[in-house]
Design a protein around this motif. Structure first.
Motif, PDB file in Angstrom:
ATOM      1  N   ASN A   1       7.481   1.772   2.031  1.00 43.80           N
ATOM      2  CA  ASN A   1       6.328   2.315   1.315  1.00 43.80           C
ATOM      3  C   ASN A   1       6.799   3.238   0.201  1.00 43.80           C
ATOM      4  N   PRO A   2       7.047   2.683  -0.997  1.00 42.27           N
ATOM      5  CA  PRO A   2       7.406   3.534  -2.134  1.00 42.27           C
ATOM      6  C   PRO A   2       6.254   4.458  -2.537  1.00 42.27           C
ATOM      7  N   GLU A   3       6.565   5.462  -3.326  1.00 48.49           N
ATOM      8  CA  GLU A   3       5.567   6.445  -3.741  1.00 48.49           C
ATOM      9  C   GLU A   3       4.588   5.858  -4.754  1.00 48.49           C
ATOM     10  N   ALA A   4       3.364   6.370  -4.725  1.00 48.08           N
ATOM     11  CA  ALA A   4       2.344   6.017  -5.721  1.00 48.08           C
ATOM     12  C   ALA A   4       1.360   7.173  -5.826  1.00 48.08           C
ATOM     13  N   ALA A   5       1.173   7.677  -7.028  1.00 52.50           N
ATOM     14  CA  ALA A   5       0.255   8.796  -7.242  1.00 52.50           C
ATOM     15  C   ALA A   5      -1.129   8.278  -7.617  1.00 52.50           C
ATOM     16  N   ALA A   6      -2.151   8.846  -7.028  1.00 50.32           N
ATOM     17  CA  ALA A   6      -3.535   8.459  -7.336  1.00 50.32           C
ATOM     18  C   ALA A   6      -3.960   9.067  -8.664  1.00 50.32           C
ATOM     19  N   ARG A   7      -4.768   8.298  -9.415  1.00 50.62           N
ATOM     20  CA  ARG A   7      -5.297   8.777 -10.685  1.00 50.62           C
ATOM     21  C   ARG A   7      -6.821   8.795 -10.700  1.00 50.62           C
ATOM     22  N   THR A   8      -7.423   8.429  -9.581  1.00 55.13           N
ATOM     23  CA  THR A   8      -8.880   8.444  -9.457  1.00 55.13           C
ATOM     24  C   THR A   8      -9.223   8.659  -7.994  1.00 55.13           C
ATOM     25  N   ARG A   9     -10.502   8.789  -7.688  1.00 57.02           N
ATOM     26  CA  ARG A   9     -10.905   8.991  -6.296  1.00 57.02           C
ATOM     27  C   ARG A   9     -10.726   7.692  -5.517  1.00 57.02           C
ATOM     28  N   ILE A  10     -10.007   7.765  -4.414  1.00 57.48           N
ATOM     29  CA  ILE A  10      -9.745   6.611  -3.559  1.00 57.48           C
ATOM     30  C   ILE A  10     -10.487   6.817  -2.252  1.00 57.48           C
ATOM     31  N   GLY A  11     -11.186   5.789  -1.792  1.00 61.98           N
ATOM     32  CA  GLY A  11     -11.914   5.898  -0.533  1.00 61.98           C
ATOM     33  C   GLY A  11     -11.799   4.631   0.284  1.00 61.98           C
ATOM     34  N   TRP A  12     -12.234   4.715   1.536  1.00 63.95           N
ATOM     35  CA  TRP A  12     -12.199   3.507   2.350  1.00 63.95           C
ATOM     36  C   TRP A  12     -13.295   2.549   1.900  1.00 63.95           C
ATOM     37  N   PHE A  13     -12.958   1.298   2.002  1.00 68.16           N
ATOM     38  CA  PHE A  13     -13.773   0.182   1.540  1.00 68.16           C
ATOM     39  C   PHE A  13     -13.729  -0.839   2.673  1.00 68.16           C
ATOM     40  N   ARG A  14     -14.732  -1.642   2.798  1.00 68.65           N
ATOM     41  CA  ARG A  14     -14.804  -2.594   3.905  1.00 68.65           C
ATOM     42  C   ARG A  14     -13.452  -3.295   4.144  1.00 68.65           C
ATOM     43  N   SER A  15     -12.830  -2.979   5.260  1.00 66.84           N
ATOM     44  CA  SER A  15     -11.548  -3.519   5.719  1.00 66.84           C
ATOM     45  C   SER A  15     -10.336  -2.821   5.122  1.00 66.84           C
ATOM     46  N   VAL A  16     -10.545  -1.949   4.156  1.00 69.31           N
ATOM     47  CA  VAL A  16      -9.546  -1.009   3.638  1.00 69.31           C
ATOM     48  C   VAL A  16      -8.234  -1.735   3.268  1.00 69.31           C
ATOM     49  N   SER A  17      -7.101  -1.233   3.755  1.00 71.53           N
ATOM     50  CA  SER A  17      -5.803  -1.766   3.333  1.00 71.53           C
ATOM     51  C   SER A  17      -5.503  -3.146   3.895  1.00 71.53           C
ATOM     52  N   ASN A  18      -6.304  -3.605   4.824  1.00 65.04           N
ATOM     53  CA  ASN A  18      -6.114  -4.973   5.316  1.00 65.04           C
ATOM     54  C   ASN A  18      -6.308  -6.004   4.212  1.00 65.04           C
ATOM     55  N   ILE A  19      -7.080  -5.676   3.190  1.00 61.15           N
ATOM     56  CA  ILE A  19      -7.352  -6.649   2.125  1.00 61.15           C
ATOM     57  C   ILE A  19      -6.067  -7.019   1.376  1.00 61.15           C
ATOM     58  N   PRO A  20      -5.347  -6.057   0.784  1.00 53.07           N
ATOM     59  CA  PRO A  20      -4.119  -6.456   0.087  1.00 53.07           C
ATOM     60  C   PRO A  20      -3.042  -6.986   1.025  1.00 53.07           C
ATOM     61  N   ARG A  21      -2.983  -6.466   2.253  1.00 51.22           N
ATOM     62  CA  ARG A  21      -1.928  -6.912   3.175  1.00 51.22           C
ATOM     63  C   ARG A  21      -2.151  -8.357   3.607  1.00 51.22           C
ATOM     64  N   ALA A  22      -3.383  -8.681   3.985  1.00 52.71           N
ATOM     65  CA  ALA A  22      -3.662 -10.062   4.384  1.00 52.71           C
ATOM     66  C   ALA A  22      -3.460 -10.998   3.202  1.00 52.71           C
ATOM     67  N   PHE A  23      -3.876 -10.568   2.015  1.00 48.40           N
ATOM     68  CA  PHE A  23      -3.694 -11.390   0.823  1.00 48.40           C
ATOM     69  C   PHE A  23      -2.218 -11.712   0.615  1.00 48.40           C
TER      70      PHE A  23
END
Length: 772
Positions: free
Chosen positions: A527-549
């Motif tokens: 898990n490399p670093e990544a800085a947020a530049r906007t408000r990030i919130g949970w969304f239906r299924s959250v991080s499962n979306i990019p991981r499953a993709f």
């Protein structure tokens, strides 16, 4: 204890669904319940007892299992059951009360459902998110119903002078078979109210073979008619005497603020009464308002016109240069370098160097907005040190707590009334819109409705994170995968709560990254670093979306590279039936559930793959221009597999002709709602894959409405959608339904497109990539 309906009794369900082998007086007044007897009295929360362990008691305020809090019976026999979770289309306002009615032996036609206000001391945790409601409250609700039934039976036995073991509640009556006597719940209500609540440990729960409601799918949602005819009450429907209407011009860049403003032109708009600055909190600040300039008017239309006339100079702050193309390049560069190791088994570096072939896939998922049909809206009435809120919030108790803290008043002085939600998807777990209304009402000394427009919602919400997922898979000379390195780079939701959050939190890492279930000797997740530049919130299924993709797209790529069938490759990677051991993972997050009750069971994942392949006709002959794609994923402790069939006409136009989904969610309560949620997940997943993208330029969101942030229309929807509920062992606890259907949709679609065209898409949305 057997806690599952017999799934074999549910075969052939219609529409393509297939199921295979305080004081009593004050509580009454506060809930608006009928008079007469009520199973309601001053009680405090006490932990629920369950035949299996869940994470329910670790949630804020845990569970409450006292029937006096949730059940009332009027003298005419009407049973009112309190729903303490928010209704946003999942059917929770029906399913949880239905569980109580089942155990209580109440006649559903004589049951009324009452929405609870925000009060987690009284009702227990009220967070309607994380696909937790049924899995956390199946057993507590059964216990509540069984307790109410026991109290009714005890009262009847005393009235008749017979042992309680000789009487039985049956369909809204208590019956004494030996004498033929029977008495209705309404007639017993006053006597039952005097009985003590029985101990949970000694309760007699119904045998599932005797269930009339649970698992049958025969009961429609309680709000169905009102929604259909337009009488359902959503947040925007709330009206109060003397109410003011407000819209707010918020900073277009996260972390920005007002430098100066001129409201003179706004005040010239007919109906506008006042222009005022709204307090904002420095970012990050959890769910506190962004601040800005509010226009107060006699109606929402006037307020919007007034806002359009405002002249505002913004100080954009540190995020004023945020730009999507450049940020994607940053994430891609980070994904190509070593990052924080969060799972390590074997020696991936050596295995990749020694591989006969290495397949590399780099997958991109952009920011995404919730864009629920009902934008955020809230009404507040603050008088002195008391506040009352009406809003479509997913967390009534959390909203109550945040309103109290923001206004600096006692929590017991805050009332939160929950309306129906016109969609939520996690956005309405964040109560910033309710806090805005409360602040304005306090300032104005009048009730205020704050209405967000669609543009406000898309440009000033809490977005689903942007992500780059890079997977390197090493193959030996026989085509067996011997190495798997997955680097996930994405700004974290933790950045909404605290500055300097550069790595994803354990709960994000546990969504398809460190819990990847493949049987591979050498695995490393980073898990490399990544800085947020906007408000990030949970969304239906959250991080499962990019991981499953990413993971399921790589399965498709490996199948092609080794000349294997997609399903064959997927099952080979899942490997042998086993309980996954992840000793190398520190702080393994399992959706808040104990691993003993909810382990990662590859046999269940294999089962849904095989079920959907069987029922969905995997491998069937399809016409020229068609293709099949498959994907599977575990999320929210449920197992899902999806097959998508695509078709391209002679002009290259894409259509989706059929989708099949299999779900193993353990014990299930309402199969009709499971079907609906799986169907909805397909529509949302296709929208996400085809069109969903929020982009930034100069720190500002470039989209604003459904013209530039579209969802799929009815003519793009699958012609056929089939849902199959997998049978579960009788002792398998319930798991999530609302969110798990979404993650497999995009990769199954992408794999199907490749099968049809030979074109591999690694970035969402599809957009014009098919034209290249």
């Amino acid at each position: 204890m057997n806690i599952l309906t017999n799934p074999n009794k549910l075969r052939g369900f219609e529409r393509h669904i297939k199921v295979d082998n305080v004081s009593r007086r004050s509580i009454l007044k506060g809930l608006g319940l009928a008079g007469g007897f009520v199973l309601a009295a001053p009680v405090m929360s006490r932990p629920g007892f369950a035949a299996y362990q869940t994470g329910a008691d670790k949630m804020p305020h845990g569970t409450v299992v006292n029937p006096r809090v949730f059940v009332s019976i009027a003298s005419d026999g009407t049973v009112t059951i309190v729903a303490h979770r928010a209704e946003m289309g999942t059917g929770v306002r029906t399913s949880l009360p239905m569980i109580v009615a089942e155990e209580m032996e109440a006649d559903w036609s004589r049951v009324r459902v009452q929405q609870a206000p925000g009060d987690e001391v009284k009702f227990g945790n009220q967070d309607t998110d994380g696909s937790r409601s049924t899995r956390h409250y199946l057993m507590p609700m059964r216990q509540i119903g069984a307790s109410a039934r026991t109290m009714l039976e005890t009262a009847a036995a005393k009235r008749w002078g017979v042992p309680a073991t000789e009487v039985k509640a049956i369909n809204h009556e208590v019956v004494h078979n030996a004498s033929g006597r029977r008495i209705g719940f309404g007639e017993l209500a006053a006597d039952a109210a005097k009985e003590s609540v029985p101990s949970v440990e000694g309760l007699r729960l119904k045998d599932p073979k005797d269930f009339r409601y649970l698992g049958k799918g025969a009961i429609g949602i309680v709000d169905g008619r009102d929604i259909t005819v337009g009488t359902a009450r959503y947040g925007a429907d709330v009206r109060l005497p003397g109410m003011k209407y407000a819209v707010i011009a918020r900073p277009p860049v996260t972390g920005g603020k007002v430098a100066s403003f001129d409201g003179a032109e706004a005040m010239k708009v007919s109906g506008v009464e006042k222009v005022m600055e709204v307090r904002g909190w420095p970012w990050p600040s959890k769910f506190q308002p962004l601040g800005g300039i509010a226009v107060i008017a006699r109606n929402t239309g006037a307020a919007i016109k007034g806002r359009n006339a405002l002249k505002i100079v913004w100080d954009d702050g540190a995020n004023g240069k945020y730009e999507s193309v450049a940020y994607r390049a940053e994430l891609e560069q980070a994904a190509r370098k070593p990052g924080l190791v969060v799972r390590k088994e074997g020696d991936v570096e050596a295995a990749l160097k020694g591989a006969d072939k290495v397949i590399v896939g780099e997958y991109y998922v952009p920011h995404h907005a919730h864009a629920s049909m009902e934008p955020p809206v809230a009404v507040a009435d603050v008088k002195g040190d008391k506040a009352e809120i009406w809003a479509p919030v997913q967390s009534a108790g959390g909203t109550r707590e945040d309103v109290a803290k923001t206004l600096g008043i006692p929590q017991e002085n805050v009332t939160v009334n929950v309306t129906l939600l016109g969609g939520g998807f996690g956005r309405k777990s964040k109560c910033d819109f309710a806090l805005e209304a409360a602040l304005l009402s306090k300032e104005l000394g009048a009730p205020v409705k704050v209405q967000w427009t669609r543009e406000d919602d898309i440009r000033n919400g809490f977005l689903h994170t942007v992500s780059v997922e890079r997977i390197e898979a090493g193959l030996d000379k026989n085509g067996k995968v011997t190495a798997w390195r997955h680097r996930s780079v994405a700004p974290s939701i933790a950045s909404t709560f605290a500055a300097g959050a550069l790595h994803q939190a354990p709960f994000e890492l546990g969504m398809g990254l460190v819990d990847m279930p493949f049987e591979i000797a050498n695995v490393q997740c980073e898990n490399p670093e990544a800085a947020a530049r906007t408000r990030i919130g949970w969304f239906r299924s959250v991080s499962n979306i990019p991981r499953a993709f990413a993971v399921q797209s790589m399965v498709g790529e490996l199948a092609h590279a080794t000349n294997r069938d997609q399903k064959t490759m997927l099952l080979e990677l899942i490997g042998s039936p086993r309980i996954l051991k992840l000793d190398s993972v520190k702080d393994l997050w399992n959706y808040g559930e104990p691993y003993d009750s909810y382990p990662i069971d590859t046999a269940r994942l294999r089962k849904v793959v095989e079920l959907v392949a069987d029922k969905g006709g995997w491998g069937r002959s399809v016409p020229k221009g068609h293709g099949l794609g498959i994907a599977a994923h575990r999320s929210f402790v449920s197992y899902i597999a999806t097959i998508v069939e695509v078709a391209f006409d002679d002009k290259g136009k894409l259509t989706v002709s059929r989708v099949d989904t299999a779900i193993d969610c353990g014990t299930h309560v309402n199969p009709e709602r499971i079907q609906a949620q799986m169907e909805g997940a397909v529509i949302m997943g296709m929208s996400f894959a085809k069109y969903g993208e929020i982009t930034f330029k100069d720190g500002k969101v470039q989209q604003g409405n459904f013209d530039d942030f579209p969802v799929i229309r009815i003519d793009e929807s699958p012609a056929v959608t089939n849902v199959y509920i997998a049978p579960a062992d009788p002792d398998t606890p319930p798991s999530g339904v609302g969110e798990p259907g979404l993650p497999p949709v995009a990769p199954a679609l992408i794999n199907a497109i490749f099968a049809a065209t030979g074109k591999r898409i690694r970035a969402l949305p599809i957009g014009k990539q098919l034209e290249a």
